[in-house]
Design a protein around this motif. Structure first.
Motif: not given
Length: 206
Positions: A129-133
Motif C-alpha cells: 500500500m505504501h509502495v504504491e502510494r
C-alpha cells in the motif's frame, strides 16, 4: 552508480529485465546512451547471501560514547573473552567474495543469525500500500512539477555530469538557471484536464 548532485545510489541496468528482443534495449538516446545486451542476474538464495556476507563488517557511522560506563563483573568479562576468541576463530575462515558483489550491500542483516532465516523464500516484507502510494505520488509530482518531483535541478545536473540526455540539461542565462521542457511536461491546458479528471473520479469504497 553514485549520483554526484542528487547524493544517492541508482541502478542503471534496469533494461536487463526486458525480453532480449524488446525495442527499448536498443534505445540509446532514451536512456544512458548505450544499447543494453546484458541479462538479469539469478536471484540468490538465502544460503548464498549468508555465505557471501559471512565476514561483512557493518558500518553504522559514528556513535557517541556515554559519559558513564558501567563496570562489568568478572564472570561477564570471562564470557566476553570466550566469545571474542570464538569470533576470532570464525574470522579466520574467510570467504572469497567478489568486491563488486559486496559493494551492492550496505549491511549484513541481523536476522541471518536466526537458524531458519536462510530457508525462508521471502525474507523481506514490503508494504504494498505504501509502495504504491509513494510511486503514485512521485509520478504525479513529476508530471505536475511540484511536491516530490523527481525532475529537479539536481537530477538535471546529474544528466549533464554523465553526458546523457542533452535535451534535458539545465540552461544557464546570467544568474538564472532554467530547466527545459521534458517530454512528460504538461501544459496549462493539459494540467486542467488532468485535475478535472481527478476531481470527477469516483472509485470504489474501501
Amino acid at each position: 552508480m553514485w549520483l554526484k548532485f542528487s547524493r544517492k545510489h541508482v541502478y542503471m541496468c534496469h533494461r536487463k529485465g526486458l525480453p532480449p528482443s524488446h525495442s527499448y534495449r536498443g534505445k540509446k538516446a532514451w536512456f544512458d546512451g548505450k544499447a543494453e545486451h546484458g541479462r538479469k542476474g539469478r536471484i540468490l538464495t538465502g544460503q548464498e547471501i549468508s555465505q557471501n556476507l559471512k565476514n561483512f563488517k557493518n558500518d553504522f557511522g559514528n556513535f557517541k560514547q556515554s559519559a558513564t560506563k558501567r563496570k562489568k563483573p568478572d564472570n561477564a568479562r570471562g564470557s566476553f573473552d570466550s566469545e571474542e576468541s570464538g569470533s576470532e576463530e570464525e574470522e579466520d575462515e574467510e570467504v572469497q567474495v567478489d568486491k563488486e558483489e559486496l559493494s551492492r550491500w550496505k549491511k549484513r542483516s541481523i536476522f541471518l543469525k536466526l537458524p531458519y532465516w536462510e530457508e525462508i523464500p521471502v525474507r523481506h516484507n514490503l508494504d504494498v500500500m505504501h509502495v504504491e502510494r509513494n510511486v503514485a505520488a512521485s509520478i504525479v509530482s513529476t508530471l505536475l512539477h511540484c511536491g516530490k518531483s523527481k525532475d529537479g535541478i539536481q537530477a538535471r545536473k546529474d544528466l549533464e555530469n554523465f553526458g546523457i540526455r542533452k535535451d534535458l540539461h539545465p540552461c544557464t542565462q546570467g544568474k538564472m538557471t532554467y530547466l527545459l521542457a521534458a517530454p512528460w511536461t504538461l501544459s496549462k491546458t493539459e494540467k486542467k484536464v488532468f485535475f478535472r479528471r481527478l476531481f470527477d473520479f469516483k472509485g470504489p469504497d474501501g
